[in-house]
Design a protein around this motif. Structure first.
Motif, PDB file in Angstrom:
ATOM      1  N   LEU A 121       0.837  -1.203   0.000  1.00 40.29           N
ATOM      2  CA  LEU A 121       0.000   0.000   0.000  1.00 40.29           C
ATOM      3  C   LEU A 121       0.874   1.256   0.000  1.00 40.29           C
ATOM      4  O   LEU A 121       0.588   2.222  -0.721  1.00 40.29           O
ATOM      5  N   ALA A 122       1.947   1.204   0.792  1.00 36.07           N
ATOM      6  CA  ALA A 122       2.868   2.352   0.844  1.00 36.07           C
ATOM      7  C   ALA A 122       3.505   2.568  -0.526  1.00 36.07           C
ATOM      8  O   ALA A 122       3.601   3.700  -1.013  1.00 36.07           O
ATOM      9  N   VAL A 123       3.902   1.461  -1.163  1.00 39.05           N
ATOM     10  CA  VAL A 123       4.512   1.559  -2.496  1.00 39.05           C
ATOM     11  C   VAL A 123       3.509   2.159  -3.480  1.00 39.05           C
ATOM     12  O   VAL A 123       3.835   3.048  -4.272  1.00 39.05           O
ATOM     13  N   ALA A 124       2.252   1.688  -3.377  1.00 34.14           N
ATOM     14  CA  ALA A 124       1.209   2.212  -4.280  1.00 34.14           C
ATOM     15  C   ALA A 124       0.977   3.695  -4.049  1.00 34.14           C
ATOM     16  O   ALA A 124       0.850   4.474  -4.995  1.00 34.14           O
ATOM     17  N   SER A 125       0.963   4.084  -2.775  1.00 33.19           N
ATOM     18  CA  SER A 125       0.729   5.495  -2.451  1.00 33.19           C
ATOM     19  C   SER A 125       1.852   6.357  -3.018  1.00 33.19           C
ATOM     20  O   SER A 125       1.609   7.420  -3.595  1.00 33.19           O
ATOM     21  N   ILE A 126       3.094   5.870  -2.859  1.00 32.12           N
ATOM     22  CA  ILE A 126       4.241   6.629  -3.372  1.00 32.12           C
ATOM     23  C   ILE A 126       4.164   6.698  -4.904  1.00 32.12           C
ATOM     24  O   ILE A 126       4.427   7.739  -5.502  1.00 32.12           O
ATOM     25  N   THR A 127       3.763   5.575  -5.512  1.00 32.03           N
ATOM     26  CA  THR A 127       3.643   5.556  -6.978  1.00 32.03           C
ATOM     27  C   THR A 127       2.641   6.607  -7.438  1.00 32.03           C
ATOM     28  O   THR A 127       2.916   7.404  -8.343  1.00 32.03           O
ATOM     29  N   ILE A 128       1.472   6.586  -6.805  1.00 31.30           N
ATOM     30  CA  ILE A 128       0.426   7.559  -7.170  1.00 31.30           C
ATOM     31  C   ILE A 128       0.925   8.983  -6.924  1.00 31.30           C
ATOM     32  O   ILE A 128       0.727   9.875  -7.747  1.00 31.30           O
ATOM     33  N   PHE A 129       1.597   9.161  -5.785  1.00 30.22           N
ATOM     34  CA  PHE A 129       2.133  10.482  -5.445  1.00 30.22           C
ATOM     35  C   PHE A 129       3.068  10.955  -6.563  1.00 30.22           C
ATOM     36  O   PHE A 129       2.941  12.078  -7.063  1.00 30.22           O
ATOM     37  N   ILE A 130       3.980  10.077  -6.959  1.00 33.00           N
ATOM     38  CA  ILE A 130       4.963  10.458  -7.987  1.00 33.00           C
ATOM     39  C   ILE A 130       4.256  10.746  -9.311  1.00 33.00           C
ATOM     40  O   ILE A 130       4.524  11.755  -9.964  1.00 33.00           O
ATOM     41  N   VAL A 131       3.320   9.867  -9.666  1.00 29.32           N
ATOM     42  CA  VAL A 131       2.604  10.048 -10.932  1.00 29.32           C
ATOM     43  C   VAL A 131       1.881  11.396 -10.954  1.00 29.32           C
ATOM     44  O   VAL A 131       2.011  12.180 -11.899  1.00 29.32           O
ATOM     45  N   ILE A 132       1.145  11.679  -9.890  1.00 24.11           N
ATOM     46  CA  ILE A 132       0.380  12.926  -9.848  1.00 24.11           C
ATOM     47  C   ILE A 132       1.320  14.127  -9.737  1.00 24.11           C
ATOM     48  O   ILE A 132       1.099  15.157 -10.379  1.00 24.11           O
ATOM     49  N   PHE A 133       2.390  13.968  -8.961  1.00 23.04           N
ATOM     50  CA  PHE A 133       3.327  15.076  -8.785  1.00 23.04           C
ATOM     51  C   PHE A 133       4.010  15.419 -10.106  1.00 23.04           C
ATOM     52  O   PHE A 133       4.074  16.586 -10.501  1.00 23.04           O
ATOM     53  N   VAL A 134       4.501  14.380 -10.792  1.00 27.45           N
ATOM     54  CA  VAL A 134       5.171  14.610 -12.082  1.00 27.45           C
ATOM     55  C   VAL A 134       4.180  15.229 -13.062  1.00 27.45           C
ATOM     56  O   VAL A 134       4.483  16.199 -13.760  1.00 27.45           O
ATOM     57  N   ALA A 174       1.505  16.961 -12.355  1.00 28.59           N
ATOM     58  CA  ALA A 174       1.167  18.339 -11.956  1.00 28.59           C
ATOM     59  C   ALA A 174       2.340  19.280 -12.222  1.00 28.59           C
ATOM     60  O   ALA A 174       2.133  20.413 -12.683  1.00 28.59           O
ATOM     61  N   ILE A 175       3.554  18.811 -11.953  1.00 28.19           N
ATOM     62  CA  ILE A 175       4.738  19.660 -12.162  1.00 28.19           C
ATOM     63  C   ILE A 175       4.911  19.978 -13.648  1.00 28.19           C
ATOM     64  O   ILE A 175       5.164  21.119 -14.031  1.00 28.19           O
ATOM     65  N   THR A 176       4.724  18.947 -14.500  1.00 31.87           N
ATOM     66  CA  THR A 176       4.898  19.186 -15.935  1.00 31.87           C
ATOM     67  C   THR A 176       3.766  20.063 -16.483  1.00 31.87           C
ATOM     68  O   THR A 176       3.909  20.670 -17.532  1.00 31.87           O
ATOM     69  N   PHE A 218       0.114  25.267 -17.017  1.00 30.47           N
ATOM     70  CA  PHE A 218      -1.320  25.260 -17.330  1.00 30.47           C
ATOM     71  C   PHE A 218      -2.165  25.428 -16.066  1.00 30.47           C
ATOM     72  O   PHE A 218      -3.247  26.004 -16.106  1.00 30.47           O
ATOM     73  N   ILE A 219      -1.632  24.898 -14.960  1.00 31.29           N
ATOM     74  CA  ILE A 219      -2.319  25.105 -13.674  1.00 31.29           C
ATOM     75  C   ILE A 219      -2.318  26.608 -13.372  1.00 31.29           C
ATOM     76  O   ILE A 219      -3.336  27.176 -12.954  1.00 31.29           O
ATOM     77  N   ALA A 233      -5.885   5.846   0.511  1.00 31.40           N
ATOM     78  CA  ALA A 233      -4.452   6.090   0.277  1.00 31.40           C
ATOM     79  C   ALA A 233      -4.261   6.844  -1.041  1.00 31.40           C
ATOM     80  O   ALA A 233      -3.461   7.780  -1.133  1.00 31.40           O
ATOM     81  N   THR A 234      -5.025   6.445  -2.057  1.00 29.19           N
ATOM     82  CA  THR A 234      -4.927   7.094  -3.365  1.00 29.19           C
ATOM     83  C   THR A 234      -5.372   8.548  -3.284  1.00 29.19           C
ATOM     84  O   THR A 234      -4.750   9.434  -3.864  1.00 29.19           O
ATOM     85  N   LEU A 235      -6.447   8.745  -2.537  1.00 33.41           N
ATOM     86  CA  LEU A 235      -6.992  10.093  -2.373  1.00 33.41           C
ATOM     87  C   LEU A 235      -5.942  11.021  -1.768  1.00 33.41           C
ATOM     88  O   LEU A 235      -5.707  12.128  -2.269  1.00 33.41           O
ATOM     89  N   ILE A 236      -5.301  10.529  -0.727  1.00 33.76           N
ATOM     90  CA  ILE A 236      -4.276  11.339  -0.047  1.00 33.76           C
ATOM     91  C   ILE A 236      -3.071  11.518  -0.966  1.00 33.76           C
ATOM     92  O   ILE A 236      -2.549  12.630  -1.119  1.00 33.76           O
ATOM     93  N   ALA A 237      -2.650  10.401  -1.596  1.00 40.46           N
ATOM     94  CA  ALA A 237      -1.462  10.454  -2.468  1.00 40.46           C
ATOM     95  C   ALA A 237      -1.711  11.336  -3.691  1.00 40.46           C
ATOM     96  O   ALA A 237      -0.771  11.882  -4.271  1.00 40.46           O
ATOM     97  N   GLY A 238      -2.952  11.458  -4.105  1.00 44.34           N
ATOM     98  CA  GLY A 238      -3.269  12.330  -5.237  1.00 44.34           C
ATOM     99  C   GLY A 238      -3.426  13.780  -4.813  1.00 44.34           C
ATOM    100  O   GLY A 238      -3.055  14.700  -5.536  1.00 44.34           O
ATOM    101  N   TYR A 239      -3.946  13.970  -3.602  1.00 43.10           N
ATOM    102  CA  TYR A 239      -4.244  15.328  -3.140  1.00 43.10           C
ATOM    103  C   TYR A 239      -2.966  16.108  -2.800  1.00 43.10           C
ATOM    104  O   TYR A 239      -2.829  17.276  -3.199  1.00 43.10           O
ATOM    105  N   ILE A 240      -2.041  15.454  -2.079  1.00 43.42           N
ATOM    106  CA  ILE A 240      -0.857  16.180  -1.578  1.00 43.42           C
ATOM    107  C   ILE A 240      -0.059  16.831  -2.717  1.00 43.42           C
ATOM    108  O   ILE A 240       0.183  18.043  -2.685  1.00 43.42           O
ATOM    109  N   PRO A 241       0.352  16.056  -3.758  1.00 42.94           N
ATOM    110  CA  PRO A 241       1.128  16.720  -4.822  1.00 42.94           C
ATOM    111  C   PRO A 241       0.318  17.794  -5.546  1.00 42.94           C
ATOM    112  O   PRO A 241       0.858  18.836  -5.927  1.00 42.94           O
ATOM    113  N   ALA A 242      -0.982  17.542  -5.732  1.00 45.71           N
ATOM    114  CA  ALA A 242      -1.826  18.546  -6.402  1.00 45.71           C
ATOM    115  C   ALA A 242      -1.841  19.829  -5.585  1.00 45.71           C
ATOM    116  O   ALA A 242      -1.697  20.928  -6.122  1.00 45.71           O
ATOM    117  N   ARG A 243      -1.966  19.671  -4.285  1.00 46.65           N
ATOM    118  CA  ARG A 243      -2.009  20.830  -3.382  1.00 46.65           C
ATOM    119  C   ARG A 243      -0.678  21.602  -3.456  1.00 46.65           C
ATOM    120  O   ARG A 243      -0.679  22.838  -3.526  1.00 46.65           O
TER     121      ARG A 243
END
Lengths: 231, 426
Positions: free
Chosen positions: B305-318, B320-322, B326-327, B402-412
């Motif tokens: 679950l931790a690995v999945a959360s980090i994966t989602i975090f990285i995916v959303i962060f990358v 959002a950063i790229t 546009f944001i 976990a996905t919700l949190i991992a998606g929200y933090i980088p977006a925020r």
């Protein structure tokens, strides 16, 4: 009626140990329905002034009143909402979102205003048709030419009938023929009573506007009324 | 106050609407391979969450189910500690058969003894006997098969017939070829196959019998037994009163072991026998191992679950950063932070929902039925995949949160950046 009132506007940036002062206590009023162009050399502070007036940035000091609202008293969220309802923007590089089709680009701010989807779609289509893009509604930016993208950008800026449109060198990335089309769009809007503040480095385009101010070293070095608004 | 609440509600519904509008289009027009890859990661994460712990628990559950299916059945009646057999066995058996939930009943005579092989080739009297301690079980072959399916557990030879005389089935753990290690206290017989004559000794009564079949069930109690036809064993141990030592009761599919146990106890049979459901009859160590493996499974799942959360975090962060520029543009034209955050959270949830949906299809459509039909052949059990609806639902919820949190933090993080800096790429 004055729609923009800027007084003693200062904008300074940290540049290492020094401060780079770009706007040095500038005063400016813009009347309703006026088409104002801001010109000047590179680095003279044209875009910086536009960003302050357009509430995209905070001045270091001084006040900006837009349509009677003191922008200094607005919170970040209130500024966002104010931009949404009162202002429109056209950027040099079009600033379109790559995932959205032309109609969706224009719809997004309308939906954010709480407008019902069908109505937003209708109004967005009308704005695009006004820009001569009635047949490009479903095109994403990658499927549009530079001139078409800029016209989508203008449609997005006017879609929600803002009080003022801010345009930052809207013709800079376009060939002269396309630039003429875009400029004509602005002139048409102005003819309908739209207040427009445009940054440009092209004197010939500036000459088509009501009033031209020239910035130099962070102050207005020249402020000429070319023609009376509406004439 | 009411207006404030209404305004807030309106703001959030509008933000959610615009967030969905933007998020949906972002997913719809994103790169297909990237989307496929992220969804694959989510699917594997979900399967990791459910399957790893499911297999670990299933490994023990397989052993528990084997004991239930092949030995105790749903309810097991055995002799009281102070008695050598179940008194009034015929009455108990008849009463049990009369219960509406009971499908089949088998009664067993059980007696300790030894089994000896190769005694004919022993050269000197002082040579060590090839002998093993065992439990002799006398069964009605037909009834035993109805309850435990003993005939299906044969790995060599054929099953007992009711009229078989001096023929036995021998458990695989008594034979050297099936237990290739020496354990203290567990001696095995060498060179015993179907047709081999062996000698059994029950309390000094010897009888030579022929091995008719060899059973292997992965249930030690079964695999260390020697099975006789009941009449044969009864004559050997000299029991004439039809009192047996074990009664295994198989219930109909809708039968509740607890209800049957209660019914038997209500009849007063508790005074003559120990009545247990299959769960009561489980050895404590099995329950402990089950809990331990469940804990181990949860630990492994948590890492997944931790690995999945980090994966989602990285995916959303990358992502959002790229798309920072546009944001910034969207913020610039008045799109509220909340709408942009919702767009990214929805995007993350989309990956989680699709990944989980595919995972559920694989789990309940393929893995679970396949492993149920072809259990994993562990040395001490036939491992099954334990994935209950409630347990799976909890894991789905955990993954979504976990996905919700991992998606929200980088977006925020990205959405909070200065609007103009984002637009100008500073």
């Amino acid at each position: 009626m004055i729609v923009i009132r800027a007084e003693k506007l200062v904008k300074a940036f940290d540049s290492g140990e020094d401060k780079l002062v770009v706007l040095k206590g500038l005063d400016l009023n813009v009347s309703q329905g006026e088409f104002l162009s801001i010109t000047g050399r590179s680095g003279s502070g044209k875009s910086t002034l536009l960003y302050q007036l357009g509430l995209l940035d905070h001045p270091t000091s001084g006040t900006i009143e837009i349509t009677g609202v003191d922008s200094g008293k607005l919170s970040d969220n209130e500024r966002t909402k104010f931009r949404l309802t009162e202002l429109g923007y056209v950027f040099q590089d079009y600033a379109l979102v790559p995932d959205l089709t032309a109609i969706e680009q224009v719809m997004a701010p309308l939906l954010m205003q709480g407008i019902e989807r069908k109505k937003a779609e209708r109004e967005a289509a009308e704005a695009l048709e006004r820009m001569g893009l009635g047949d490009k509604l479903e095109n994403i930016p990658a499927k549009l030419s530079g001139g078409q993208q800029q016209r989508v950008s203008i449609a997005r800026a006017i879609g929600h009938s803002p009080k003022i449109i801010f345009a930052d060198e809207p013709t800079a990335n376009l060939d002269s023929e396309t630039a003429q089309v875009v400029l004509k769009a602005f002139l048409d809007l102005h003819r309908d009573g739209q207040t427009i503040v445009m940054v440009t480095h092209e004197d010939e385009y500036a000459a088509l506007t009501d009033r031209v101010i020239v910035l130099a070293d962070g102050i207005i070095s020249s402020d000429k009324t070319v023609r009376k608004s509406g004439s | 106050m009411t207006n404030g609440k209404t305004g807030l509600f309106h703001h959030f519904t509008t933000s959610a609407r615009v967030g969905f509008f933007l998020g949906f289009r972002q997913v719809k027009r994103s790169n297909m391979w990237t989307t496929t890859l992220i969804i694959s990661v989510m699917t594997l994460t979900f399967l990791n969450l459910v399957v790893v712990s499911g297999i670990l628990v299933g490994l023990i559950e397989g052993a528990v189910e084997a004991v239930r299916g092949r030995y105790t059945s749903d309810v097991i009646v055995s002799n009281l500690a102070e008695k050598t057999y179940i008194e009034r066995s015929p009455t108990i058996i008849e009463s049990t058969k009369a219960l509406p939930w009971v499908e089949a009943v088998t009664a067993r005579y059980v007696e300790g003894g030894t089994i000896e092989a190769n005694y004919k080739t022993k050269i000197r009297q002082t040579d060590l006997s090839d002998e093993a301690s065992t439990v002799m079980a006398g069964i009605d072959p037909v009834r035993e098969d109805q309850v435990t399916g003993l005939s299906n557990l044969l790995i060599e030879g054929t099953y007992l017939e009711p009229g078989d005389y001096d023929k036995v089935l021998v458990g695989a753990l008594l034979l050297k070829q099936y237990l290739d290690f020496e354990a203290p206290g567990f001696s095995t017989l060498d060179n015993v196959h179907v047709g081999t004559k062996v000698r059994v000794n029950i309390g000094g009564n010897f009888r030579e019998v022929t091995v008719k079949g060899i059973t292997k069930s992965k249930v030690d109690e079964i695999d260390r037994r020697v099975f006789f036809v009941d009449t044969q064993l009864r004559s050997l141990i000299g029991r004439n009163d039809f009192n047996v030592d074990e009664i295994a009761i198989k219930l109909k599919p809708d039968g509740d072991p607890v209800v049957v146990k209660e019914a038997l106890l209500a009849n007063g049979f508790g005074a003559f026998a120990k009545v247990q459901t299959y769960e009561d009859g489980q050895p404590k160590f099995l329950k402990d191992i089950k809990a331990t493996f469940a804990l181990l499974g949860n630990v492994i799942s948590s890492i997944g679950l931790a690995v999945a959360s980090i994966t989602i975090f990285i995916v959303i962060f990358v992502n959002a950063i790229t798309r920072r520029k546009f944001i910034g543009i969207l913020k610039g034209i008045g799109i509220h932070n909340h709408a942009l955050e919702i767009a990214y959270v929805l995007q993350a949830l989309f990956y989680a929902v699709i990944g989980t949906a595919i995972g559920l299809i694989i789990l309940f459509g393929i893995l679970k039925p396949y492993i149920a039909a072809h259990p994993i052949n562990f040395p001490f059990s036939d491992g099954i995949l334990v994935a209950t609806a409630s347990g799976t639902a909890i894991r789905v919820i955990v993954l979504f949160v976990a996905t919700l949190i991992a998606g929200y933090i980088p977006a925020r993080i990205v959405v909070k950046q200065n609007t103009l800096d984002a637009i100008l790429g500073r």
